[in-house]
Design a protein around this motif. Sequence first.
Motif, short mmCIF file in Angstrom:
data_model
loop_
_atom_site.label_atom_id
_atom_site.label_comp_id
_atom_site.label_asym_id
_atom_site.label_seq_id
_atom_site.Cartn_x
_atom_site.Cartn_y
_atom_site.Cartn_z
N ILE A 73 0.84 -1.12 0.49
CA ILE A 73 0.16 0.00 -0.05
C ILE A 73 0.47 1.41 -0.06
CG2 ILE A 73 -1.74 -1.58 1.23
CD1 ILE A 73 -1.13 -0.03 3.75
N LYS A 74 0.60 2.39 -1.07
CA LYS A 74 1.33 3.92 -0.74
C LYS A 74 0.67 4.58 0.49
CE LYS A 74 3.05 7.21 -3.92
NZ LYS A 74 3.40 7.43 -5.97
N ILE A 75 1.02 5.33 0.97
CA ILE A 75 0.31 6.40 2.23
C ILE A 75 1.35 7.45 1.64
CG2 ILE A 75 0.23 6.91 4.50
CD1 ILE A 75 1.13 3.36 4.49
N LYS A 76 0.64 8.31 1.34
CA LYS A 76 1.72 10.14 1.34
C LYS A 76 1.36 11.03 2.94
CE LYS A 76 0.32 9.38 -3.58
NZ LYS A 76 -0.73 10.29 -4.74
N ALA A 77 2.26 11.22 2.84
CA ALA A 77 2.34 12.57 4.05
C ALA A 77 3.45 13.30 3.73
CB ALA A 77 2.35 12.26 5.14
N PHE A 78 2.72 14.23 2.55
CA PHE A 78 4.66 14.97 1.59
C PHE A 78 4.88 15.60 2.78
CE2 PHE A 78 6.26 18.85 -0.23
CZ PHE A 78 7.20 18.01 -1.26
N PRO A 79 6.26 15.61 2.16
CA PRO A 79 7.31 14.99 2.10
C PRO A 79 7.82 14.51 1.94
CG PRO A 79 8.69 16.50 2.85
CD PRO A 79 7.43 16.73 3.94
N VAL A 80 7.14 12.78 2.95
CA VAL A 80 7.20 11.58 2.61
C VAL A 80 6.41 10.30 2.63
CG1 VAL A 80 7.80 10.04 4.88
CG2 VAL A 80 9.40 12.39 4.89
N PHE A 81 6.41 9.39 1.79
CA PHE A 81 6.03 8.81 1.48
C PHE A 81 6.24 7.25 1.55
CE2 PHE A 81 5.97 10.93 -2.91
CZ PHE A 81 4.43 11.55 -2.42
N ALA A 82 5.29 5.96 2.02
CA ALA A 82 5.87 5.26 2.36
C ALA A 82 4.76 4.14 1.72
CB ALA A 82 5.30 4.85 3.60
N ARG A 83 6.00 2.39 1.04
CA ARG A 83 5.54 1.65 1.29
C ARG A 83 5.11 0.76 1.66
NH1 ARG A 83 4.02 2.65 -4.47
NH2 ARG A 83 2.98 0.95 -4.64
N ALA A 84 4.26 -0.28 2.48
CA ALA A 84 4.04 -1.51 3.27
C ALA A 84 3.59 -2.64 3.14
CB ALA A 84 3.18 -0.30 4.55
N THR A 85 3.62 -3.14 2.91
CA THR A 85 2.95 -5.04 2.62
C THR A 85 2.98 -5.38 4.22
OG1 THR A 85 3.08 -6.00 1.90
CG2 THR A 85 5.53 -5.41 1.67
N PRO A 86 1.85 -6.26 4.23
CA PRO A 86 2.20 -7.37 5.44
C PRO A 86 3.30 -8.59 4.66
CG PRO A 86 0.05 -7.31 3.97
CD PRO A 86 0.72 -6.28 3.10
N ALA A 87 4.60 -9.28 5.88
CA ALA A 87 4.74 -9.62 5.26
C ALA A 87 5.23 -10.44 6.68
CB ALA A 87 6.27 -9.37 4.71
#
Length: 131
Positions: free
Chosen positions: A24-38
């Motif tokens: 999933i892509k989460i935006k909070a400019f100027p930082v983005f995050a990509r997260a996945t269950p693993a």
Amino acid sequence: MHTLSKRERLKSKSLMDLAFTEGIKIKAFPVFARATPAELSHDVPFQVAFSVGKRRFRRAVDRNRIKRLLREAWRLEKSELAKNWKPGSTQWAVVFIFVGKDIPSFSDCQLLLRRLSIKLAQAMNEREGGV
């Protein structure tokens, strides 16, 4: 506990690729995050990695400073996300990407990571509730 141990750092290239392709892509400019269950190799709720683009910050000193600030802000913020986590629950691989143009202050990093962690918690709850 407010620590960021070696076990909590995301080093697996395959998990990072998975976060970018299926996460999933989460935006909070100027930082983005990509997260996945693993399935992580250690019994921790999150493994995280931090990235700063070389195109925007040519000097390694600047990139390292931003990553250090983000790591410290995450170290203080992660306990709020992990307080309800129990061993055996879903684990997450998270990659934070800084895309701003200026070097942020520590207080800016704390605010950014706080906003991002709230959005991440919502996305994780939606993802776990939908599965």
